[in-house]
Structure formats: structure tokens, C-alpha cells
Write an enzyme that holds these catalytic residues in place. Structure first.
Site, PDB file in Angstrom:
ATOM      1  CB  SER A  39       3.102 -33.100   6.065  1.00 31.20           C
ATOM      2  OG  SER A  39       3.212 -34.103   7.056  1.00 31.20           O
ATOM      3  CB  THR A 170      -6.707  14.302   8.176  1.00 32.31           C
ATOM      4  OG1 THR A 170      -7.033  15.599   7.683  1.00 32.31           O
ATOM      5  CG2 THR A 170      -6.371  14.397   9.669  1.00 32.31           C
ATOM      6  CG  HIS A 171      -8.952  13.680   4.257  1.00 31.22           C
ATOM      7  ND1 HIS A 171     -10.084  12.962   3.918  1.00 31.22           N
ATOM      8  CD2 HIS A 171      -9.227  14.251   5.457  1.00 31.22           C
ATOM      9  CE1 HIS A 171     -11.006  13.116   4.849  1.00 31.22           C
ATOM     10  NE2 HIS A 171     -10.510  13.883   5.801  1.00 31.22           N
ATOM     11  CE  LYS A 304      13.776   5.605  -8.269  1.00 28.90           C
ATOM     12  NZ  LYS A 304      12.906   4.779  -9.111  1.00 28.90           N
ATOM     13  CG  ASN A 306      14.222   2.446  -5.764  1.00 28.59           C
ATOM     14  OD1 ASN A 306      13.933   3.626  -5.957  1.00 28.59           O
ATOM     15  ND2 ASN A 306      14.580   1.628  -6.737  1.00 28.59           N
ATOM     16  CD  GLN A 343      -0.176 -33.556   5.794  1.00 26.36           C
ATOM     17  OE1 GLN A 343      -0.245 -34.562   6.505  1.00 26.36           O
ATOM     18  NE2 GLN A 343       0.149 -33.607   4.519  1.00 26.36           N
ATOM     19  CE  LYS A 346       1.388 -29.983  10.046  1.00 25.35           C
ATOM     20  NZ  LYS A 346      -0.016 -30.034  10.511  1.00 25.35           N
TER      21      LYS A 346
END
Ligand code: ARG
Length: 480
Positions: A39, A170-171, A304, A306, A343, A346
């Protein structure tokens, strides 16, 4: 700092003098077993906590008469030296030594004979539990302060645009007008609850399991309270907090799950905020602009721009939710007490903490670099249909039962649609033809400024109330 990488199957088998295998075993584990079970490739991150925990444990062993002063000094200095080497990247992690605990202890013992006494009355089971609790405690504090910063960014964006009104939805259909600040402050409230949950979970993280041993404590005269005090596992009054059952002490991972659950809900909130940002920045809404540095382009479409920070934040909520599911599933079938399955906790915990912290930080930075397109907001908020409910309230003020008012205003909206007339262009005579309760003052309903002033309830998007809330949050956040 040099980070150990995940070991390959060519990892040499562990030397037979490795602390946990000496005596009982005639050979080290097979190379592929060592590679499967190491680990160190991820738990090296706990080195600071491991060293801190070991120094506290050794300090207590000395007062219990198990170490003498010279031995404690040698152990402390050895551990500090190892810490300095790890910090500067000069320390060599050995995958064959499995984990952070063995790596540090084996190296200490190689340098300092007294190192062989450090593990007295201690097991890796209580050691890993204390390390993770120490780590998570700091992580929660850091995350809370990032959340405060994000709240500040939301409040400032609202305050900079305090007069901007947008449609509330709403919606995802236009509903009623709200101040943009009111919408942003909704997220400040959500984050405040997230913060409260994290702080509450911190209480249960802040308990010291050292002294639980492997499962059943120790026959040696350890002083658990002393260790807890040395590691700041104390309550508000400075009283040490230690776990009250050794079996629970080594196998409890609830504090991690609480953190991951709180983080998952935080991630959900960030994801919803991201979704709003993505909508608002679209050409269809056009309510905001994000600075170039917080957007990306397309490799093909030159026009574009983004909102990738928001999209990735929305996307990363998936793995944070997944991490919570992994941990719950990991625990659900485990018999008492420590099982090696644990183990696996983590990587999920670290990934959750790293991911939400970055998302919170980037969202705050993005908002600090966002401007509001007031004209586009004003145009959208000018839709008179947003005030249809106000029109019903107008009739209620004239004495009409709400159910009837709802029906009458429905008829008005139908009339407006059929005649392709905005609601606020309907004449008094046309209103009165639908219902005689309408009077000359009906036009006042469509004055947006007045409409916002009329919303005076606590928590409503009214002019005075939103200002009050902005002031309240500005003051609260300034206090820190
Ligand atoms: N690396 C282990 C873990 O993370 C440490 C505890 C190991 N305990 C044991 N009995 N093998 O869980």
C-alpha cells in the site's frame, strides 16, 4: 517529493527480517503477493501523521518506563531525520516493506537500535487508524476553509450584481422573478449545511484509537490519555478523547464514511451549481460570461468557448459518490475486527478529499472570473408571465379565494396567448371582461420593481430581504 510508484510483479520478495514476518515465516511473500498487497504506493501520504503518532507513542513509552530518556531521544531524532528526508525527496521507499508504517519503522530501526522498542504495545491496526484520523482532521479543516472561500465568491458575485433580476425556474420553466443574488445565496446556504456536516464528522474523527493494539489493547501500562493529549485528540475543554472499545477502535471506519458522505453531498451541490452555470453561460440563456482563462476551446470549432471547469466539477461528483458507495460496500460484510480489506479504504478517502477540494477551489476561482450580462438578465426577467402569480395575489387582496384567483388568471393567460398579447399589454376593459374584480390599478402588478419590493417575507427574493441576506453573509464571512 519522490513518490513511490505502485510496485510491479517483479518486486523482490520481502527480506525475512521485516518486522511483521520475522520468526514465524521461513520465506518472504511471493513477489506477486507482495505487489498485490503493498500500500506504500498510496499510503506514503500518511508519513507526517505516522511520524507524529510514533513520537507521541514513544514519549508515552518513556513516561511508562518502557524507554529510557536516551532511547526516546534517539527515536525522536531518528524519526525527525527520516521526516526531513521524506520531505526533501531523499528517502527511498521500499515496496517490499509493504506500507508507510513498516517503511518508516524499519528504516528507524536500521539507524537506531532503540527503534526496535517503538512498536511496544502498538499494532499497525491502531497505528493506521490513528494516522488516518490525524490526516482527515487536517483535511476537514482545509476543506472547510475552501468552502468558506467559495461562499465568499458566491456572495461577492451576488453583491456586485445586487440589482440584477432573473427568472427563477421550476421544471426549468420560467416561474417567478428572483434576484440573481437570491439564486446564488441558495448555494451559500447549501454550503453552510455541508460545512456543518463536515465539522460534525470531525468531532467523531477527533478521537484517539492508539492503545487498542491489534484488537485487545495491551497488558503493558500504556497511558492512552497522555498520547491523545500529545496528538491534540482533545475536546473543547482540553480533555483527552480516546476510543472506548479496542475492537471498535481498530475496525471503525465510520468517520471516513461520514466524511465521504458529507463530501458526496457537497459534490452534489457543486454539480447543481455547475449545471446552473452551464445553462447560464449558454447562448440560449446568456446570463453570464466566464473569463477565457476559466474556459476551453474546441479543437475543431473555432467559435467554441466551453465551460469545462463547471462540466468537470459536475462530472467529478460521480466519482465522489462512487467512493462513498465503495466504502459502504467495503465495510458491510466485514466480521470484527481488522481485516486486510480495510486497506482499500485509503485510496477512496484520498480521492474524495483531493477531488472535492479541487472542485471547491476551481469553482470559487471560476466565479471570481465570471461577469453578469445585466441586459440579457433584464430582458429575460421582463417576461410579464413571471408575474402571473402576483396577479393572482392581487385578486386575493381584493377578497377573491385563491383557488378562484388561480383559475381567473389562468383564463387571462389563455386570453393573452390566444391574442398574442403580452400579459402587461392587456387593457383594463379586457381584464374586466374576464372578471369584474380587476380594477384600474391592475397595471401596477406588472411593475417589476414594485413586485420585488412586495416580497418581504424572511427568505424571500424581495429587495430588502435579499439585501439583508447579502449583508448578513458578508458580515458573517468577514468574521471568518
Ligand atoms: N497497510 C495496512 C492498512 O492500510 C496497515 C494495517 C496492516 N495491518 C495488518 N494487520 N496487516 O490497512
Amino acid at each position: 517529493m519522490a513518490r513511490p510508484t505502485r510496485s510491479s510483479t517483479s518486486t523482490p520478495s520481502a527480506p525475512s527480517d521485516v518486522v511483521s514476518r520475522s520468526g514465524r515465516f521461513s520465506s518472504g511473500p511471493a513477489a506477486d503477493v507482495a505487489a498485490f498487497s503493498e500500500s506504500i504506493s498510496f499510503d506514503w501520504r500518511l508519513w507526517r501523521q505516522d511520524i507524529r503518532g510514533s513520537i507521541a507513542h514513544a514519549t508515552m513509552l518513556q513516561s511508562a518506563g518502557i524507554l529510557n530518556a536516551a532511547e526516546l531521544k534517539a527515536i525522536r531524532e531518528g524519526l525527525e531525520q527520516i521526516g526531513a528526508e521524506i520531505e526533501s525527496g531523499r528517502f527511498t521507499w521500499k515496496p517490499e516493506l509493504e506500507d508507510v508504517h513498516m517503511n518508516i519503522e524499519a528504516e528507524l530501526t536500521r539507524r537506531v537500535p532503540a527503534g526496535a522498542k517503538l512498536h511496544t504495545g502498538r499494532s499497525r491496526n491502531d497505528q493506521v487508524a490513528v494516522d488516518v484520523r490525524l490526516w482527515l482532521r487536517d483535511e476537514i479543516d482545509a476543506l472547510i476553509s475552501e468552502i468558506r472561500t467559495l461562499q465568499g465568491s458566491l456572495v461577492r458575485l451576488g453583491a456586485r450584481n445586487a440589482s440584477v433580476i432573473i427568472p427563477g425556474y421550476t421544471h426549468l420553466q420560467r416561474a417567478q422573478p428572483v434576484y440573481l443574488a437570491h439564486h446564488l445565496l441558495a448555494y451559500v446556504e447549501m454550503l453552510e449545511r455541508d460545512l456543518g456536516r463536515l465539522a460534525d464528522g470531525r468531532e467523531r474523527t477527533n478521537v484517539c484509537p492508539l492503545g487498542s493494539g491489534a484488537i485487545a489493547g495491551s497488558t503493558l501500562p500504556l497511558d492512552r490519555e497522555r498520547v491523545a493529549r500529545l496528538l491534540d485528540f482533545v475536546d473543547a475543554k482540553g480533555k483527552p478523547r480516546v476510543t472506548q472499545n479496542s475492537m471498535d477502535g481498530v475496525s471503525d471506519r465510520d468517520f471516513m464514511i461520514e466524511f465521504c458522505a458529507g463530501a458526496a453531498l457537497l459534490a452534489v451541490h457543486l454539480s447543481r451549481l455547475s449545471e446552473d452555470i452551464i445553462l447560464w453561460v449558454s447562448s440560449e440563456f446568456g446570463f453570464i460570461r466566464i473569463a477565457d482563462a476559466y474556459t476551453t476551446g474546441s479543437s475543431l470549432m473555432p467559435q467554441k468557448k466551453n465551460p469545462d471547469v463547471a462540466e468537470l466539477t459536475r462530472g467529478k461528483s460521480g466519482r465522489v459518490i462512487g467512493n462513498l458507495m465503495s466504502l459502504l460496500t467495503l465495510l458491510k460484510g466485514l466480521p470484527m475486527t481488522y481485516n486486510r480489506d480495510l486497506q482499500e479504504d485509503k485510496e477512496r478517502l484520498f480521492d474524495t478529499a483531493d477531488t472535492v477540494r479541487r472542485c471547491v477551489r476551481l469553482t470559487a476561482a471560476m466565479l471570481d472570473n465570471t461577469t453578469v450580462r445585466a441586459e440579457a438578465c433584464a430582458a429575460a426577467a421582463a417576461d410579464p408571465l413571471l408575474l402571473a402569480t402576483d396577479l393572482a395575489d392581487y385578486l386575493v387582496r381584493k377578497g377573491m379565494p385563491f383557488r378562484k384567483a388561480h383559475h381567473v388568471v389562468g383564463a387571462v393567460v389563455g386570453f393573452a396567448e390566444a391574442n398574442q398579447k403580452p400579459l402587461d399589454q392587456i387593457t383594463v376593459a379586457e381584464f374586466q371582461a374576464i372578471d369584474g374584480t380587476f380594477a384600474d390599478d391592475v397595471a401596477s402588478v406588472f411593475d417589476l420593481k414594485q413586485a420585488m419590493a412586495r416580497r418581504t417575507l424572511t427568505g424571500s427574493p424581495g429587495t430588502r430581504e435579499v439585501k439583508r441576506q447579502l449583508d448578513r453573509w458578508t458580515r458573517a464571512l468577514a468574521k471568518g
